[in-house]
Design a protein around this motif. Structure first.
Motif, PDB file in Angstrom:
ATOM      1  N   MET A  35       0.851  -1.176   0.000  1.00 28.18           N
ATOM      2  CA  MET A  35       0.000   0.000   0.000  1.00 28.18           C
ATOM      3  C   MET A  35       0.894   1.235   0.000  1.00 28.18           C
ATOM      4  N   HIS A  36       0.601   2.145  -0.904  1.00 32.77           N
ATOM      5  CA  HIS A  36       1.414   3.360  -1.002  1.00 32.77           C
ATOM      6  C   HIS A  36       0.517   4.558  -0.720  1.00 32.77           C
ATOM      7  N   ILE A  37       0.775   5.232   0.407  1.00 38.24           N
ATOM      8  CA  ILE A  37       0.030   6.438   0.750  1.00 38.24           C
ATOM      9  C   ILE A  37       1.007   7.613   0.770  1.00 38.24           C
ATOM     10  N   SER A  38       0.462   8.822   0.709  1.00 37.03           N
ATOM     11  CA  SER A  38       1.355   9.976   0.683  1.00 37.03           C
ATOM     12  C   SER A  38       0.613  11.258   1.057  1.00 37.03           C
ATOM     13  N   ASP A  39       1.394  12.265   1.388  1.00 34.61           N
ATOM     14  CA  ASP A  39       0.873  13.632   1.523  1.00 34.61           C
ATOM     15  C   ASP A  39      -0.411  13.715   2.373  1.00 34.61           C
ATOM     16  N   THR A  40      -0.295  13.217   3.599  1.00 31.12           N
ATOM     17  CA  THR A  40      -1.447  13.275   4.506  1.00 31.12           C
ATOM     18  C   THR A  40      -1.694  14.697   4.998  1.00 31.12           C
ATOM     19  N   HIS A  41      -0.618  15.496   5.098  1.00 28.50           N
ATOM     20  CA  HIS A  41      -0.713  16.910   5.525  1.00 28.50           C
ATOM     21  C   HIS A  41      -1.563  17.070   6.789  1.00 28.50           C
ATOM     22  N   ILE A  42      -1.252  16.263   7.776  1.00 26.10           N
ATOM     23  CA  ILE A  42      -2.013  16.275   9.031  1.00 26.10           C
ATOM     24  C   ILE A  42      -1.770  17.585   9.793  1.00 26.10           C
ATOM     25  N   THR A  43      -2.864  18.261  10.157  1.00 29.80           N
ATOM     26  CA  THR A  43      -2.781  19.516  10.903  1.00 29.80           C
ATOM     27  C   THR A  43      -4.117  19.765  11.606  1.00 29.80           C
ATOM     28  N   PRO A  44      -4.068  20.378  12.790  1.00 26.78           N
ATOM     29  CA  PRO A  44      -5.341  20.747  13.416  1.00 26.78           C
ATOM     30  C   PRO A  44      -5.887  22.064  12.850  1.00 26.78           C
ATOM     31  N   LEU A  45      -5.211  22.623  11.851  1.00 26.76           N
ATOM     32  CA  LEU A  45      -5.527  23.985  11.405  1.00 26.76           C
ATOM     33  C   LEU A  45      -6.511  24.086  10.237  1.00 26.76           C
ATOM     34  N   GLY A  46      -7.086  22.992   9.778  1.00 22.69           N
ATOM     35  CA  GLY A  46      -8.179  23.135   8.815  1.00 22.69           C
ATOM     36  C   GLY A  46      -7.956  22.635   7.403  1.00 22.69           C
ATOM     37  N   ARG A  47      -6.708  22.494   6.954  1.00 20.97           N
ATOM     38  CA  ARG A  47      -6.522  22.040   5.573  1.00 20.97           C
ATOM     39  C   ARG A  47      -6.410  20.516   5.486  1.00 20.97           C
ATOM     40  N   PHE A  48      -6.538  19.881   6.632  1.00 26.54           N
ATOM     41  CA  PHE A  48      -6.488  18.421   6.720  1.00 26.54           C
ATOM     42  C   PHE A  48      -7.923  17.891   6.773  1.00 26.54           C
ATOM     43  N   LEU A  49      -8.264  16.987   5.850  1.00 29.90           N
ATOM     44  CA  LEU A  49      -9.621  16.442   5.789  1.00 29.90           C
ATOM     45  C   LEU A  49      -9.711  15.232   6.723  1.00 29.90           C
ATOM     46  N   SER A  50     -10.076  15.516   7.959  1.00 34.82           N
ATOM     47  CA  SER A  50     -10.086  14.503   8.998  1.00 34.82           C
ATOM     48  C   SER A  50     -11.064  13.360   8.672  1.00 34.82           C
ATOM     49  N   ASP A  51     -12.240  13.700   8.117  1.00 35.82           N
ATOM     50  CA  ASP A  51     -13.239  12.665   7.776  1.00 35.82           C
ATOM     51  C   ASP A  51     -12.725  11.761   6.666  1.00 35.82           C
ATOM     52  N   VAL A  52     -12.052  12.374   5.703  1.00 35.32           N
ATOM     53  CA  VAL A  52     -11.485  11.588   4.598  1.00 35.32           C
ATOM     54  C   VAL A  52     -10.416  10.643   5.144  1.00 35.32           C
ATOM     55  N   TYR A  53      -9.577  11.170   6.043  1.00 36.48           N
ATOM     56  CA  TYR A  53      -8.529  10.344   6.655  1.00 36.48           C
ATOM     57  C   TYR A  53      -9.154   9.143   7.370  1.00 36.48           C
ATOM     58  N   ASP A  54     -10.240   9.385   8.121  1.00 33.54           N
ATOM     59  CA  ASP A  54     -10.927   8.293   8.825  1.00 33.54           C
ATOM     60  C   ASP A  54     -11.363   7.211   7.844  1.00 33.54           C
ATOM     61  N   ALA A  55     -11.984   7.638   6.725  1.00 29.95           N
ATOM     62  CA  ALA A  55     -12.477   6.675   5.722  1.00 29.95           C
ATOM     63  C   ALA A  55     -11.313   5.916   5.098  1.00 29.95           C
ATOM     64  N   MET A  56     -10.218   6.612   4.841  1.00 30.90           N
ATOM     65  CA  MET A  56      -9.034   5.986   4.230  1.00 30.90           C
ATOM     66  C   MET A  56      -8.435   4.940   5.168  1.00 30.90           C
ATOM     67  N   VAL A  57      -8.295   5.301   6.434  1.00 33.67           N
ATOM     68  CA  VAL A  57      -7.709   4.360   7.404  1.00 33.67           C
ATOM     69  C   VAL A  57      -8.559   3.097   7.495  1.00 33.67           C
ATOM     70  N   GLU A  58      -9.873   3.286   7.534  1.00 32.04           N
ATOM     71  CA  GLU A  58     -10.771   2.135   7.644  1.00 32.04           C
ATOM     72  C   GLU A  58     -10.615   1.221   6.426  1.00 32.04           C
ATOM     73  N   LYS A  59     -10.608   1.843   5.246  1.00 34.55           N
ATOM     74  CA  LYS A  59     -10.494   1.075   3.993  1.00 34.55           C
ATOM     75  C   LYS A  59      -9.125   0.365   3.908  1.00 34.55           C
ATOM     76  N   ILE A  60      -8.073   1.079   4.242  1.00 35.99           N
ATOM     77  CA  ILE A  60      -6.729   0.504   4.150  1.00 35.99           C
ATOM     78  C   ILE A  60      -6.561  -0.638   5.167  1.00 35.99           C
ATOM     79  N   ASN A  61      -7.099  -0.458   6.359  1.00 43.21           N
ATOM     80  CA  ASN A  61      -7.025  -1.536   7.352  1.00 43.21           C
ATOM     81  C   ASN A  61      -7.766  -2.787   6.869  1.00 43.21           C
TER      82      ASN A  61
END
Ligand SMILES: [Fe+2]
Ligand SMILES: [Fe+2]
Length: 245
Positions: free
Chosen positions: A1-27
């Motif tokens: 699995m190749h993931i990239s450019d998560t750009h994790i930040t509490p400041l708003g440009r990070f799509l937290s819901d998308v990340y949740d869906a991605m983690v679930e799918k990848i797991n």
């Protein structure tokens, strides 16, 4: 699995819901290996690193991560080893020989391997001669279509490409441009991942990750896109490995 450019930040440009869906799918995919090709955080801030450490731990399999240019902003390069880990990794995973090299320079968007990086790359490829050789870099090695005006191609891309081709790298994984792509140069498949969870996507590329199936004979690349709450296969390509019948 190749993931990239998560750009994790509490400041708003990070799509937290998308990340949740991605983690679930990848797991669910139960990958043998997860590789993150950099830009873990958005600005390299301490609060981002703290959040990134927690968010990366949501993957059932600990990802192999290399830094990106965003991780090295604002003194982020001093935090990366503490919160994320090694900046260079050379390791064997079953029949894969992985050589992950840091191309980022503090406070610069541009990336390079330089003479030290090139030496590491060359010796890694020679050491893993009998294995399927996978190189991981944050900055892109060849231009990526639909990614806008060309910039930040690895400064020494020509020399790196020569080392990669001459030493028979099978696969190169890159990030940075936030657009997925796959192209073969001589016997090397060069794959770019899109952004997993940044708001900064392009057109209908959406957010995505790459699913790679690597065998002795073939490398199959599937781009799994997440757009408007749905997953689909954005692109699928298959390449024969060198010397395979
Ligand atoms: Fe990025
Ligand atoms: Fe980047």
């Amino acid at each position: 699995m190749h993931i990239s450019d998560t750009h994790i930040t509490p400041l708003g440009r990070f799509l937290s819901d998308v990340y949740d869906a991605m983690v679930e799918k990848i797991n669910e995919e139960r990958a043998d290996l997860i590789i993150h090709s950099g830009d873990v955080t958005d600005y390299g801030f301490l609060q981002e690193y703290k959040l990134a450490r927690d968010r990366l731990a949501e993957f059932e399999l600990e990802p192999l991560v290399i830094p990106g240019n965003h991780d090295y902003r604002n003194l982020g390069h001093t935090l990366y080893p503490e919160f994320i880990g090694e900046t260079h990794t050379v390791m064997e995973v079953e029949d894969l020989g992985i050589i992950a090299i840091d191309t980022s320079v503090p406070d610069l968007n541009e990336g390079r391997l330089g003479r030290t990086g090139q030496t590491h790359l060359m010796s890694g490829l020679r050491e893993f001669q009998e294995l399927i050789k996978v190189v991981v870099l944050h900055h892109h090695l060849v231009p990526v279509p639909e990614a806008g005006r060309e910039r930040n191609l690895i400064d020494d891309a020509g020399d790196v490409l020569k080392i990669i081709c001459e030493n028979g790298a099978d696969l190169v994984l890159c990030g940075h441009r936030h657009v997925p792509n796959a192209i073969k140069v001589e016997n090397t498949v060069i794959v770019n991942a899109g952004t997993l969870s940044s708001v900064k996507t392009r057109g209908y590329h959406g957010n995505s990750y790459n699913l790679l199936e690597i065998t002795e004979k073939r490398i199959r690349v599937k781009v799994i896109r997440y757009l408007d709450g749905n997953f689909d296969v954005e692109m699928e390509k298959e390449y024969k490995r060198m010397d395979s019948p």
